[in-house]
Design a protein around this motif. Structure first.
Motif, short mmCIF file in Angstrom:
data_model
loop_
_atom_site.label_atom_id
_atom_site.label_comp_id
_atom_site.label_asym_id
_atom_site.label_seq_id
_atom_site.Cartn_x
_atom_site.Cartn_y
_atom_site.Cartn_z
N LEU A 1 0.91 -1.52 -0.21
CA LEU A 1 -0.17 0.06 0.12
C LEU A 1 0.95 1.82 0.39
O LEU A 1 1.02 2.59 -0.84
N GLU A 2 1.88 1.54 0.97
CA GLU A 2 3.40 2.01 0.82
C GLU A 2 3.23 2.59 -0.89
O GLU A 2 3.96 3.68 -1.17
N ARG B 1 -1.68 -2.51 -11.31
CA ARG B 1 -0.12 -2.57 -11.21
C ARG B 1 0.75 -2.33 -10.20
O ARG B 1 1.76 -2.81 -10.32
N ILE B 2 1.00 -1.70 -9.50
CA ILE B 2 1.49 -1.06 -8.23
C ILE B 2 1.33 -2.46 -7.21
O ILE B 2 2.85 -2.73 -6.66
N VAL B 3 0.11 -2.77 -6.57
CA VAL B 3 0.30 -3.75 -6.24
C VAL B 3 0.61 -5.25 -6.10
O VAL B 3 0.55 -5.96 -5.29
N GLU B 4 -0.20 -5.37 -7.09
CA GLU B 4 0.36 -6.77 -7.40
C GLU B 4 0.67 -6.69 -8.92
O GLU B 4 -0.40 -7.04 -10.24
N SER C 1 3.89 6.61 -6.06
CA SER C 1 3.92 5.76 -7.39
C SER C 1 3.58 7.18 -8.00
O SER C 1 2.24 8.20 -7.75
N GLU C 2 4.27 8.47 -9.22
CA GLU C 2 4.25 9.47 -9.86
C GLU C 2 2.82 9.18 -10.52
O GLU C 2 1.96 10.12 -11.02
N LEU D 1 -11.74 6.66 -16.80
CA LEU D 1 -10.77 7.15 -15.93
C LEU D 1 -10.60 6.04 -15.31
O LEU D 1 -9.53 5.78 -13.80
N PHE D 2 -11.90 5.62 -14.03
CA PHE D 2 -12.01 5.03 -12.75
C PHE D 2 -11.43 3.53 -13.29
O PHE D 2 -10.63 3.37 -12.40
N VAL D 3 -11.32 2.70 -14.78
CA VAL D 3 -10.27 1.76 -14.87
C VAL D 3 -9.25 1.74 -14.44
O VAL D 3 -8.48 1.12 -14.06
N GLU D 4 -8.82 3.24 -15.45
CA GLU D 4 -7.49 3.30 -16.12
C GLU D 4 -6.61 3.61 -14.01
O GLU D 4 -5.72 3.16 -14.03
N PHE D 5 -7.18 4.12 -12.52
CA PHE D 5 -7.02 4.69 -12.23
C PHE D 5 -6.94 3.13 -11.26
O PHE D 5 -5.43 2.81 -10.86
#
Length: 89
Positions: free
Chosen positions: A23-24, A76-79, A29-30, A66-70
């Motif tokens: 989570l951190e 992608r970050i957490v998994e 993430s930029e 937009l929400f799907v992109e988010f």
């Protein structure tokens, strides 16, 4: 009052729990920060946060590009995807 993870996760949900270290990574993430600058996305997230019926609203918002992109960015970050088809050096 303050809440804890145990207030919202049952034992069945435990497999979906994301470790704090992962989570951190969201905060670092930029790409995610860039997405969160979008006022439309900010409004979507506020609406979900304040909604009584979050699950039906989430289903609706999963149709919003937009929400799907988010959501995809967060996943992608957490998994991170498995590195497939990479030739050993």
């Amino acid at each position: 009052s303050a809440w804890s993870v145990s207030d919202i996760l049952t034992e069945d949900d435990e497999q979906d729990r994301v470790p704090l270290q992962k989570l951190e990574l969201l905060g670092e993430s930029e790409e995610l920060r860039g997405l969160l600058l979008n006022p439309h996305l900010q409004q979507l997230l506020l609406t979900i946060d304040q909604a009584e019926e979050k699950s039906s609203l989430m289903k609706k918002y999963m149709q919003e590009p937009l929400f799907v992109e988010f959501a995809d960015c967060c996943l992608r970050i957490v998994e991170p995807p498995e590195k497939e088809n990479i030739l050993p050096e």
